[in-house]
Enzyme design. Structure first.
Site, PDB file in Angstrom:
ATOM      1  N   GLU A 156      -2.635 -57.255 -54.272  1.00 47.93           N
ATOM      2  CA  GLU A 156      -2.336 -55.920 -54.801  1.00 47.93           C
ATOM      3  C   GLU A 156      -0.852 -55.755 -55.098  1.00 47.93           C
ATOM      4  O   GLU A 156      -0.473 -55.170 -56.127  1.00 47.93           O
ATOM      5  CB  GLU A 156      -2.838 -54.859 -53.815  1.00 47.93           C
ATOM      6  CG  GLU A 156      -4.360 -54.798 -53.763  1.00 47.93           C
ATOM      7  CD  GLU A 156      -4.910 -53.957 -52.629  1.00 47.93           C
ATOM      8  OE1 GLU A 156      -6.075 -53.533 -52.725  1.00 47.93           O
ATOM      9  OE2 GLU A 156      -4.193 -53.741 -51.629  1.00 47.93           O
TER      10      GLU A 156
ATOM     11  N   VAL B 238       2.187 -47.058 -25.501  1.00 45.53           N
ATOM     12  CA  VAL B 238       1.602 -47.539 -24.245  1.00 45.53           C
ATOM     13  C   VAL B 238       2.117 -48.950 -24.011  1.00 45.53           C
ATOM     14  O   VAL B 238       1.891 -49.850 -24.826  1.00 45.53           O
ATOM     15  CB  VAL B 238       0.065 -47.513 -24.301  1.00 45.53           C
ATOM     16  CG1 VAL B 238      -0.520 -48.180 -23.056  1.00 45.53           C
ATOM     17  CG2 VAL B 238      -0.432 -46.080 -24.410  1.00 45.53           C
TER      18      VAL B 238
ATOM     19  N   ASP C  67      -8.631 -53.997 -34.688  1.00 41.99           N
ATOM     20  CA  ASP C  67      -7.953 -55.290 -34.809  1.00 41.99           C
ATOM     21  C   ASP C  67      -7.637 -55.941 -33.474  1.00 41.99           C
ATOM     22  O   ASP C  67      -7.360 -57.140 -33.432  1.00 41.99           O
ATOM     23  CB  ASP C  67      -6.647 -55.120 -35.592  1.00 41.99           C
ATOM     24  CG  ASP C  67      -6.884 -54.784 -37.054  1.00 41.99           C
ATOM     25  OD1 ASP C  67      -7.968 -55.128 -37.564  1.00 41.99           O
ATOM     26  OD2 ASP C  67      -6.001 -54.167 -37.682  1.00 41.99           O
TER      27      ASP C  67
ATOM     28  N   GLY D 239      -4.614 -44.916 -35.507  1.00 36.81           N
ATOM     29  CA  GLY D 239      -5.079 -45.569 -36.720  1.00 36.81           C
ATOM     30  C   GLY D 239      -6.529 -45.190 -36.971  1.00 36.81           C
ATOM     31  O   GLY D 239      -7.035 -44.197 -36.448  1.00 36.81           O
ATOM     32  N   PHE D 240      -7.225 -45.991 -37.747  1.00 40.48           N
ATOM     33  CA  PHE D 240      -8.602 -45.640 -38.088  1.00 40.48           C
ATOM     34  C   PHE D 240      -9.503 -45.609 -36.855  1.00 40.48           C
ATOM     35  O   PHE D 240     -10.341 -44.717 -36.711  1.00 40.48           O
ATOM     36  CB  PHE D 240      -9.144 -46.624 -39.122  1.00 40.48           C
ATOM     37  CG  PHE D 240      -8.550 -46.449 -40.485  1.00 40.48           C
ATOM     38  CD1 PHE D 240      -8.874 -45.348 -41.264  1.00 40.48           C
ATOM     39  CD2 PHE D 240      -7.650 -47.368 -40.993  1.00 40.48           C
ATOM     40  CE1 PHE D 240      -8.323 -45.168 -42.520  1.00 40.48           C
ATOM     41  CE2 PHE D 240      -7.086 -47.205 -42.250  1.00 40.48           C
ATOM     42  CZ  PHE D 240      -7.418 -46.099 -43.019  1.00 40.48           C
ATOM     43  N   GLY D 241      -9.353 -46.579 -35.951  1.00 40.17           N
ATOM     44  CA  GLY D 241     -10.191 -46.593 -34.757  1.00 40.17           C
ATOM     45  C   GLY D 241      -9.948 -45.398 -33.863  1.00 40.17           C
ATOM     46  O   GLY D 241     -10.874 -44.692 -33.452  1.00 40.17           O
TER      47      GLY D 241
ATOM     48  N   GLN E  72     -13.055 -50.274 -41.954  1.00 39.97           N
ATOM     49  CA  GLN E  72     -14.405 -49.858 -41.601  1.00 39.97           C
ATOM     50  C   GLN E  72     -14.822 -50.355 -40.225  1.00 39.97           C
ATOM     51  O   GLN E  72     -15.551 -49.673 -39.493  1.00 39.97           O
ATOM     52  CB  GLN E  72     -15.399 -50.352 -42.657  1.00 39.97           C
ATOM     53  CG  GLN E  72     -15.500 -49.469 -43.883  1.00 39.97           C
ATOM     54  CD  GLN E  72     -16.059 -48.099 -43.559  1.00 39.97           C
ATOM     55  OE1 GLN E  72     -16.831 -47.918 -42.616  1.00 39.97           O
ATOM     56  NE2 GLN E  72     -15.656 -47.107 -44.340  1.00 39.97           N
TER      57      GLN E  72
END
Length: 429
Positions: A169, A73, A306, A7-9, A317
């Site tokens: 949204e 994992v 998260d 993901g983003f991280g 972010q």
């Protein structure tokens, strides 16, 4: 170095480790990186799944120190410094590490009511988006076929549970579908009678935004015909409707299409990692970390995004900056110059679209709304979308959908419908 999650991280941590003098292993349960902020546009027919999901091996082409492994994992052996990985074929492997960055994201939470999932799918991955797309467009088709007015109204009723960015949204886009994009395409179903109900136990929509932005969003949703029910708790969900509870009592709303956007929790890996390390967790099973994002007593294990209980919002972010920071700490250690400054999150603001030409944005103390907020939202999301080709095709589809009335991705194949009816998707361990 082992990075868990793309993901983003995990993505930004792996990019930062590109030139580190070490071997890096990236482990992920899918072959792609998902740009989750645009997932709702896949569900409502604006974008294809390929435009929000870029193959991981393509992203990291040329990273000579990187080994990519497909799998989940399932546990961490802290004593032996190894992670246990379950491959799609069921086989388990051990991958050793000297430093570990855990960025496995979040899973959906039904707050103990997991039975709701059958009737109210969430929106956390590509499978969810395609499932919802099928249900949404199928509802309009069934309303066209239905001769009984009451049954037709149930097909034209959409209930969204959760008034955060995803719920807002989705509600806005379903309203756009009913009142603009699909207008004039059905002879028997009057899409003007479409009901979109947005429910939340909170006292305002977009609770993470500043109150003026929440009020603007509520006003715009109401203008679009969305029925917003605040201070309202969902107590039951079944195939034909939702039971809701307020201070004045309970009410049942009939509707075949329900969407869950109410909450997230740390994945099962978070609980297993906490048990293995003795770390404390919060109510959502997120791990309490040190100021440098490491687990107390285990400076070799970082938790970002998260999964970390760091009193920061669960937005992209935070994960991006946390992944970069953890990677820089590791690179500093390798170079003999350990980074001693704690992680500090730079808040770039919050954004959410409501409809075409309308969005709300908090950037520092500045508030943007309407067309200006919408243009800022487009620019920011296009900038962070991975891959030049994806940027170009996404921009083209936005032009078709927002300036015109097109919804180019409305297809739900027989294969998808049969798979939905016949199979239960395996849950990653």
């Amino acid at each position: 170095m082992v990075v868990v999650g793309a993901g983003f991280g995990g993505l930004f941590a792996t990019k930062t480790l590109r030139r580190a003098p070490a071997s890096v292993t990236l482990i992920n349960g899918t072959t792609y990186h998902l740009f989750e902020p645009l997932l709702y546009q896949v569900a409502t027919g604006i974008l294809s799944e390929g435009e929000v999901a870029l193959p991981i091996r393509e992203i990291f082409r040329g990273h000579d120190n990187l080994d990519i492994k497909l799998g989940w994992v399932t546990d961490v052996d802290v004593a032996e410094k190894a992670v246990l990985v379950s491959a799609p074929d069921g086989r388990e492997r051990r991958v050793p590490y000297d430093s570990l960055i855990v960025a496995a994201g979040a899973s959906n939470s039904y707050f103990g009511n997991d039975g709701f999932a059958e009737h109210a799918p969430s929106l956390k991955n590509i499978d969810d988006a395609l499932e919802l797309r099928s249900r949404i467009f199928h509802a309009f088709e069934m309303a066209e076929l239905e001769e009984d007015p009451a049954a037709r109204q149930r097909w034209l009723t959409f209930i969204l549970i959760g008034a955060g960015p995803t719920g807002v949204e989705m509600a806005g886009q379903i309203a756009e579908l009913a009142h603009r994009a699909l207008k004039g395409q059905y002879r028997h179903a009057d899409l003007a009678k479409t009901r979109i109900i947005l429910v939340d136990a909170a006292d305002r929509v977009l609770p993470a935004f500043d109150p003026p932005m929440s009020r603007d969003a509520l006003r715009q949703l109401s203008t679009m015909g969305v029925d917003v029910r605040l201070n309202t708790r969902v107590v039951d969900v079944d195939a034909e409707g939702v039971k809701m509870e307020t201070a004045d009592g309970t009410e049942r709303v009939e509707g075949y299409t329900k969407i869950w956007a109410a909450g997230v929790a740390a994945p099962a890996l978070g609980q297993r990692l906490a048990a293995a390390t003795g770390a404390e967790t919060d109510r959502a099973s997120r791990i309490r970390v040190n100021p440098d994002l490491t687990i107390p007593g285990h400076p070799e294990i970082f938790v970002v995004g998260d999964m970390a209980a760091s009193n920061l919002p669960g937005v992209a972010q935070v994960a991006m900056q946390g992944g970069r920071y953890a990677a820089r700490v590791i690179k500093g250690r390798l170079a003999g110059r350990p980074l001693t400054k704690p992680f500090r999150y730079f808040d770039k603001g919050n954004m959410a679209t409501i409809s075409r030409f309308s969005a709300v944005a908090n950037v520092g103390r500045l508030h943007f709304r309407g067309v200006l907020g919408w243009l800022m939202w487009l620019a920011v999301h296009l900038f962070y979308l991975i891959g030049f080709k994806n940027k170009v095709t996404t921009l083209m589809h936005w032009v078709v959908s927002f300036l015109g009335r097109g919804r180019p991705q409305r297809v739900a194949t027989t294969q998808q419908i049969n798979a939905r009816n016949a199979l239960t998707r395996p849950t990653p361990p």
